[in-house]
Design a protein around this motif. Structure first.
Motif, mmCIF file in Angstrom:
data_model
loop_
_atom_site.group_PDB
_atom_site.id
_atom_site.type_symbol
_atom_site.label_atom_id
_atom_site.label_comp_id
_atom_site.label_asym_id
_atom_site.label_seq_id
_atom_site.Cartn_x
_atom_site.Cartn_y
_atom_site.Cartn_z
ATOM 1 N N UNK A 230 0.816 -1.215 0.000
ATOM 2 C CA UNK A 230 0.000 0.000 0.000
ATOM 3 C C UNK A 230 0.852 1.269 0.000
ATOM 4 N N UNK A 231 2.166 1.111 0.192
ATOM 5 C CA UNK A 231 3.057 2.273 0.221
ATOM 6 C C UNK A 231 4.021 2.240 -0.955
ATOM 7 N N UNK A 232 4.319 3.413 -1.465
ATOM 8 C CA UNK A 232 5.208 3.510 -2.619
ATOM 9 C C UNK A 232 6.640 3.195 -2.241
ATOM 10 N N UNK A 233 7.067 3.675 -1.059
ATOM 11 C CA UNK A 233 8.465 3.558 -0.658
ATOM 12 C C UNK A 233 8.690 2.498 0.404
ATOM 13 N N UNK A 234 9.926 2.017 0.458
ATOM 14 C CA UNK A 234 10.386 1.158 1.553
ATOM 15 C C UNK A 234 11.020 2.072 2.600
ATOM 16 N N UNK A 235 10.723 1.833 3.864
ATOM 17 C CA UNK A 235 11.298 2.639 4.944
ATOM 18 C C UNK A 235 12.192 1.764 5.811
ATOM 19 N N UNK A 236 13.395 2.259 6.098
ATOM 20 C CA UNK A 236 14.339 1.563 6.970
ATOM 21 C C UNK A 236 14.471 2.360 8.268
ATOM 22 N N UNK A 237 14.494 1.662 9.390
ATOM 23 C CA UNK A 237 14.620 2.330 10.688
ATOM 24 C C UNK A 237 15.652 1.590 11.532
ATOM 25 N N UNK A 238 16.645 2.340 12.047
ATOM 26 C CA UNK A 238 17.667 1.686 12.857
ATOM 27 C C UNK A 238 17.250 1.620 14.326
ATOM 28 N N UNK A 239 18.119 1.102 15.161
ATOM 29 C CA UNK A 239 17.800 0.890 16.569
ATOM 30 C C UNK A 239 17.646 2.201 17.333
ATOM 31 N N UNK A 240 18.159 3.291 16.765
ATOM 32 C CA UNK A 240 18.033 4.606 17.403
ATOM 33 C C UNK A 240 16.776 5.335 16.953
ATOM 34 N N UNK A 241 15.999 4.700 16.081
ATOM 35 C CA UNK A 241 14.765 5.309 15.601
ATOM 36 C C UNK A 241 14.936 6.218 14.409
#
Length: 382
Positions: A230-241
């Motif tokens: 449902x989203x156009x982009x992939x989002x990456x999130x590290x352990x620090x947010x």
């Protein structure tokens, strides 16, 4: 080609604006013939007079707070055929169009091996007092406008994925329209979460054959992946947010980390794995054939002297064919093998070895073509 970069240092104090103006007008970097101010300007262009002129305009409109100025640098490749005076005219034309209604200090610097011009713009319009605002979309339009000005002047135009000489940029080449961001990523990648994410993606994507495997391996490197249809982009999130979008990595590092590109890479890795499994099966078949030809019922591919026989040796040494010691001729042995009376197989050993050799050769050619195609397409943006 002209590269137009925006400087994102703190611009909310009088001291910052004064220091920037002073830097642009340093005598060992420029000269009076290479500086200009659009809009209301003092008679003599010194850092003090330009600073006071900018400040007076802010006070007239009662907007002496917030962001004080904008700073851009337009630079050309060292081999670009452009003179210092032409660079000044380029800067003036750009400022009068893009920053219309705003005072802009233009200064060409000659202290480097390439020509570049600084533009320091007052954020309060001298026409109606409105404040200057530039969105991300504006930065992209600024780039296009700069390219159009280059075309009109027969200068080299920046092309996506190419360097000044028209050659393909290497994968991982840093691209950033913010000068501060460029230096951070190019020189201090270890301290940048964007660079860290890009490195993790490069390491993981080359050994994944599916979306779930990619997400799992990124998690092992400390990155949570949000990949939804449902989203156009992939989002990456590290352990620090700290979060990074695939589009940011793609644009900054000249890498293609989009959903489409990753899916294509997964398919390529699947094919490689499939080929590898097929080769392992063929290798086992090869060992079985060698063992059968050598009369070794254990399935070992070693000959009597302990060394592995080549396919050529098997084909060219008739004395090792089973049944020869019983007085059977080659024609009789092959006939029985084809009929299934000697080994239960429908093909002769010779034929199966030839099939094996041709199959291996074909797979090697296919792999070479796949690798060449991957090398050409990998890292390209959409």
């Amino acid at each position: 080609m002209a590269i137009n970069k925006t400087i994102n240092k703190s611009t909310k104090t009088h001291a910052a604006m004064r220091n920037c103006i002073e830097y642009v007008l340093q005598e060992h970097k420029t000269e009076q013939a290479l500086v200009y101010v659009t809009g209301p300007a003092p008679e003599e262009l010194t850092y003090d007079s330009v600073y006071k002129c900018f400040l007076d305009e802010k006070k007239i409109w009662g907007k002496d707070s917030g962001r004080m100025y904008a700073h851009n640098i337009i630079s050309w490749h060292k081999d670009e055929q452009i003179s210092l005076q032409e660079a000044l005219e380029f800067g003036k034309a750009f400022a009068e169009k893009w920053f219309q209604g705003f005072q802009t200090l233009i200064g060409v610097h000659k202290d480097r091996n390439h020509v570049h011009v600084h533009l320091v713009t007052n954020t309060v319009s001298y026409e109606d007092g409105h404040k200057l605002h530039n969105s991300r979309a504006d930065l992209e339009r600024m780039k296009q406008f700069t390219n159009e000005m280059c075309r009109q002047r027969s200068l080299t135009v920046a092309t996506k994925g190419k360097d000044f000489y028209g050659k393909d940029l290497e994968e991982g080449h840093v691209i950033a329209w913010s000068k501060d961001k460029y230096h951070l990523l190019a020189n201090e990648a270890k301290e940048s979460h964007v660079a860290a994410c890009a490195i993790a993606c490069m390491e993981v994507m080359e050994d994944c054959a599916g979306k779930e495997e990619f997400i799992e391996k990124m998690a092992q490197k400390g990155w949570k992946v949000t990949w939804k249809d449902s989203r156009k982009n992939i989002t990456f999130e590290n352990e620090e947010g700290k979060k990074v979008r695939d589009s940011n990595i793609s644009k900054t590092f000249h890498m293609n980390i989009t959903k489409e590109a990753l899916t294509d890479e997964f398919e390529r890795q699947n094919q490689i794995r499939s080929n590898r499994e097929s080769e392992e099966e063929l290798e086992q078949y090869y060992r079985d054939i060698i063992a059968a030809v050598g009369g070794n019922g254990t399935g070992s591919a070693d000959s009597n002297n302990g060394e592995r026989q080549s396919i050529e040796a098997v084909v060219t040494e008739p004395e090792v064919i089973p049944g020869a010691e019983k007085g059977m001729g080659r024609e009789d042995t092959d006939a029985e093998l084809r009929d299934g009376t000697a080994s239960g197989e429908k093909q002769s050993i010779r034929e199966r070895l030839e099939v094996y050799r041709e199959t291996v050769k074909q797979r090697e050619q296919e792999q070479q073509l796949a690798n060449q195609k991957h090398k050409r397409t990998r890292g390209r943006g959409r």
